[in-house]
Structures are given as C-alpha cells and as structure tokens.
Motif scaffolding. Structure first.
Motif, PDB file in Angstrom:
ATOM      1  N   GLY A 181      29.168  72.208   6.822  1.00  0.00           N
ATOM      2  CA  GLY A 181      28.028  71.587   5.774  1.00  0.00           C
ATOM      3  C   GLY A 181      29.102  71.239   4.668  1.00  0.00           C
ATOM      4  O   GLY A 181      28.944  70.440   3.613  1.00  0.00           O
ATOM      5  N   ALA A 182      30.004  72.092   4.306  1.00  0.00           N
ATOM      6  CA  ALA A 182      31.079  71.866   3.064  1.00  0.00           C
ATOM      7  C   ALA A 182      32.491  72.086   3.601  1.00  0.00           C
ATOM      8  O   ALA A 182      33.270  73.222   3.412  1.00  0.00           O
ATOM      9  N   ASP A 189      32.315  76.029  14.085  1.00  0.00           N
ATOM     10  CA  ASP A 189      32.651  75.101  15.311  1.00  0.00           C
ATOM     11  C   ASP A 189      33.395  75.740  16.383  1.00  0.00           C
ATOM     12  O   ASP A 189      33.210  74.948  17.406  1.00  0.00           O
ATOM     13  N   ALA A 190      33.708  76.935  16.291  1.00  0.00           N
ATOM     14  CA  ALA A 190      34.318  77.310  17.651  1.00  0.00           C
ATOM     15  C   ALA A 190      33.270  77.655  18.622  1.00  0.00           C
ATOM     16  O   ALA A 190      33.643  77.604  19.738  1.00  0.00           O
ATOM     17  N   VAL A 191      32.288  78.067  18.278  1.00  0.00           N
ATOM     18  CA  VAL A 191      31.014  78.369  19.140  1.00  0.00           C
ATOM     19  C   VAL A 191      30.644  76.970  19.881  1.00  0.00           C
ATOM     20  O   VAL A 191      29.976  76.853  20.749  1.00  0.00           O
ATOM     21  N   ASP A 243      24.418  75.757  16.608  1.00  0.00           N
ATOM     22  CA  ASP A 243      25.689  76.597  16.148  1.00  0.00           C
ATOM     23  C   ASP A 243      25.517  77.878  15.507  1.00  0.00           C
ATOM     24  O   ASP A 243      25.810  78.708  15.720  1.00  0.00           O
ATOM     25  N   GLU A 244      24.871  77.786  14.285  1.00  0.00           N
ATOM     26  CA  GLU A 244      24.584  78.969  13.445  1.00  0.00           C
ATOM     27  C   GLU A 244      23.798  79.980  14.213  1.00  0.00           C
ATOM     28  O   GLU A 244      24.344  81.329  13.876  1.00  0.00           O
ATOM     29  N   ASP A 264      27.932  67.970   9.677  1.00  0.00           N
ATOM     30  CA  ASP A 264      27.420  69.124   9.908  1.00  0.00           C
ATOM     31  C   ASP A 264      26.628  69.278  11.303  1.00  0.00           C
ATOM     32  O   ASP A 264      25.763  68.275  11.822  1.00  0.00           O
ATOM     33  N   HIS A 265      26.903  70.135  12.058  1.00  0.00           N
ATOM     34  CA  HIS A 265      26.138  70.493  13.211  1.00  0.00           C
ATOM     35  C   HIS A 265      26.720  69.600  14.271  1.00  0.00           C
ATOM     36  O   HIS A 265      25.785  69.574  15.445  1.00  0.00           O
TER      37      HIS A 265
END
Length: 344
Positions: free
Chosen positions: A256-257, A303-305, A111-112, A280-281
């Motif tokens: 993550g947060a 999250d949108a991707v 995602d990132e 996360d992820h």
C-alpha cells in the motif's frame, strides 16, 4: 491509473483547504452518509462471546497495519491468551469463508492473511462478511479468547471491544474527506478509539494537534530484521553483509505504501539503481522478476508470500522482514480491557 494519481497527489498535500474544491458538495454528502451508515449498522451488530479488537485506519491506503497486528497477536499470546484473526482477504481469488493455513495459496487467501498465518501460528479466517468469518473461526477453534480484525474499522455490523487506529508519516494529508481528501471518516471518529498508533511519525508533526487529546497515543517502531533468500529462507544476511559485497541493488514493491519500503532500504545504506511499484495486493508473474537491471533484488515479506510458486527459480532475490515494536503500556491497557470483557 491516471485519475487515481491525480487525486492522491492532492490528497496528501497538507493544509490544502481549497483542494479539489469542485468536489466539496460530494465531500459533504459523503460525510453525512458515512455517519448515518455507521449509526444504522452499529444497531445491527450481534453479540459475540469473545472480544474483538480492530486494527484499522481512517485514511485510504496502507499505513503499516499488518506488522502491528502480527506484533499484537504475538504479545497477546505471551500474555496467555488464545488469539484468532479475521480479515477480508482483499483481492483474493476465492469467495465465502476460508481458513488460511501457513501453506495456503496467496491467490486464494490474500497476501496479508497468509503472512499473518505464517508469522503468528494463530487461526486465521477470511470472509467478505466478517461476522461469518468470526463464527466459522470460533466453531473450529472454540478455545480462542480474543479475535483480532485486520482492518474492518468501517465494518460496523462487526461488534468490537476496542479499536486501534493507525497513522503513518503522511498523517491526515489535506485533512479532507473523500473524494477531496484521504479521510474515510471525520476526525471525530477517533474519539471512540482505544488507542491511536503512530507508525514512523515524528513527535513534532503539526497534524498531531488535530487528534483528540483524550485518546492515548503510542509511537510504533518498525525494526528491520535480517534479510533472507526467497528461495532458501534459512539463508540470511544483514545489511552490512550486502554492502561489503558492493553489488547493484534494486527493489520491487506491491504494497500500500511502497515509498516506505524503498525509504527503509535507503536508510539501511542501499543506493537503489532500480525500483518499481506495483498496485497493492497485485498478483506477481514470474516475468516481473526477469531481466532486471540489478544484481540483487529486495522485496517485502508481504510480497514474498505471493512468489512462492516460482521461488525455487529465483536467485539473488532477498526478503526484508519488518517487526513492529509496540509500547508495553499499549499492550497492558488492551489486556486489561480484554480481561474485563471476560468477567462480564
């Protein structure tokens, strides 16, 4: 998981020197091994023809590195530098080295990295072995002047010109090493940083006194942009537009947060009747967005991707972009260091 919650609850309680005391021997072993590992792997780091800058953290969990790296990439491009990005692509459903394009599948790229590719238009490569990703990037994009590493602070076989180490408002937690605390490495590790970036940290936070005084610190501001519709990014609204409509609002987060995302929405004036955190992820399913007890749902860009495959079906789901604002002196110091590398 229950065990993770058990540990994290104690990790983030500040000034708890006796936390998880039964694990104290393991903390000492972990500290010794991490230091020896760093020395061993640094000796194996190869030379690279371009400078590498790492944006990372020494605490577990998310501290807001991705918007900072995106802002840094844009700032360096404005300075005339050609920028590339490498990442591990954590929890991606693929192996080996992969180039991430703006239209890549988040399952394969992570995602990132996908968000970075979409927001920066820089070449982005992922790989478990970052040096392989760097070499693949330079082979396909030989014009690149500098490479940014999304995380990878502890990947010591990857050479680096500079390190930006990021903290958020949780700070050092109890200040102890894993498994007793959230620190991946001793605080002495910060002595080697180019800069310490404080994301949403108040000036009077007591834990700041424990940071090295010889390393420059910079406070980072994260500014919310206009919301956009998940199924139609051209449609945008400001927070005040929503608040006039008086809907019921909720939020889902798999970052993550997640507390930071929910708090941001509340600071904008939203009273959330529903909020749910995912790991996360995580990989979202369409069913995660069905039958929710709210009229409007908010998600982060990260999250949108991961929702593009079912975005056309999603109505009343809105994305909140976040833009990091990095102080000019912080950028200028790094550019000077990069230019110094180019002349050696």
């Amino acid at each position: 998981m229950a065990w993770r919650h058990f540990f994290e609850k104690r990790w983030w309680q500040a000034e708890q020197p006796h936390a998880l005391w039964a694990f104290k021997p393991f903390e000492k072993i972990f500290g010794t091994l991490s230091t020896q590992r760093a020395l061993f792997l640094k000796a194996k780091a190869p030379l690279m023809r371009v400078p590498i800058v790492v944006v990372g953290n020494i605490v577990v969990g998310g501290v807001g590195k991705t918007p900072i790296l995106i802002a840094l990439a844009k700032a360096l491009r404005q300075k005339g530098l050609n920028v590339g990005v490498v990442s591990r692509g954590y929890k991606r459903q693929s192996q080996g080295v992969l180039e991430v394009l703006p239209n890549s599948c988040s399952f394969l790229s992570g995602d990132e990295p996908l968000l970075i590719a979409q927001k920066t238009s820089c070449p982005v490569f992922v790989g478990e072995k970052r040096n392989q990703a760097i070499l693949a990037l330079l082979e396909k994009h030989p014009h690149v002047d500098v490479i940014l590493s999304d995380d990878g602070l502890q990947h010591y076989t990857m050479p680096r010109l500079a390190e930006w180490i990021v903290f958020d408002s949780r700070g050092l937690g109890n200040g102890l090493l894993l498994p007793r605390g959230p620190l991946r490495e001793p605080l002495s590790r910060l002595d080697f940083a180019q800069a310490i970036l404080l994301n949403g940290v108040k000036n009077n936070a007591c834990w700041l006194q424990k940071l090295p005084q010889n390393v420059p610190r910079f406070h980072i501001q994260l500014k919310e942009q206009a919301f956009y519709a998940l199924n139609n990014p051209q449609e945008q609204k400001k927070a005040e537009d929503f608040l006039k409509e008086k809907h019921t609002y909720g939020a889902i987060s798999g970052i993550g947060a997640p507390f930071r995302f929910f708090q941001t929405l509340e600071n904008l004036g939203f009273s959330l009747c529903f909020q749910k955190s995912f790991p996360d992820h995580c990989i979202f399913q369409e069913s995660d967005f069905e039958n929710l007890p709210c009229e409007v749902l908010f998600v982060s860009e990260k999250d949108a991707v991961k929702c593009t495959q079912f975005a056309p079906k999603m109505h009343n789901i809105w994305v909140l972009p976040i833009q990091a604002q990095i102080p000019t002196p912080c950028i200028d110091d790094l550019v000077e260091k990069i230019n110094g590398f180019k002349t050696t």
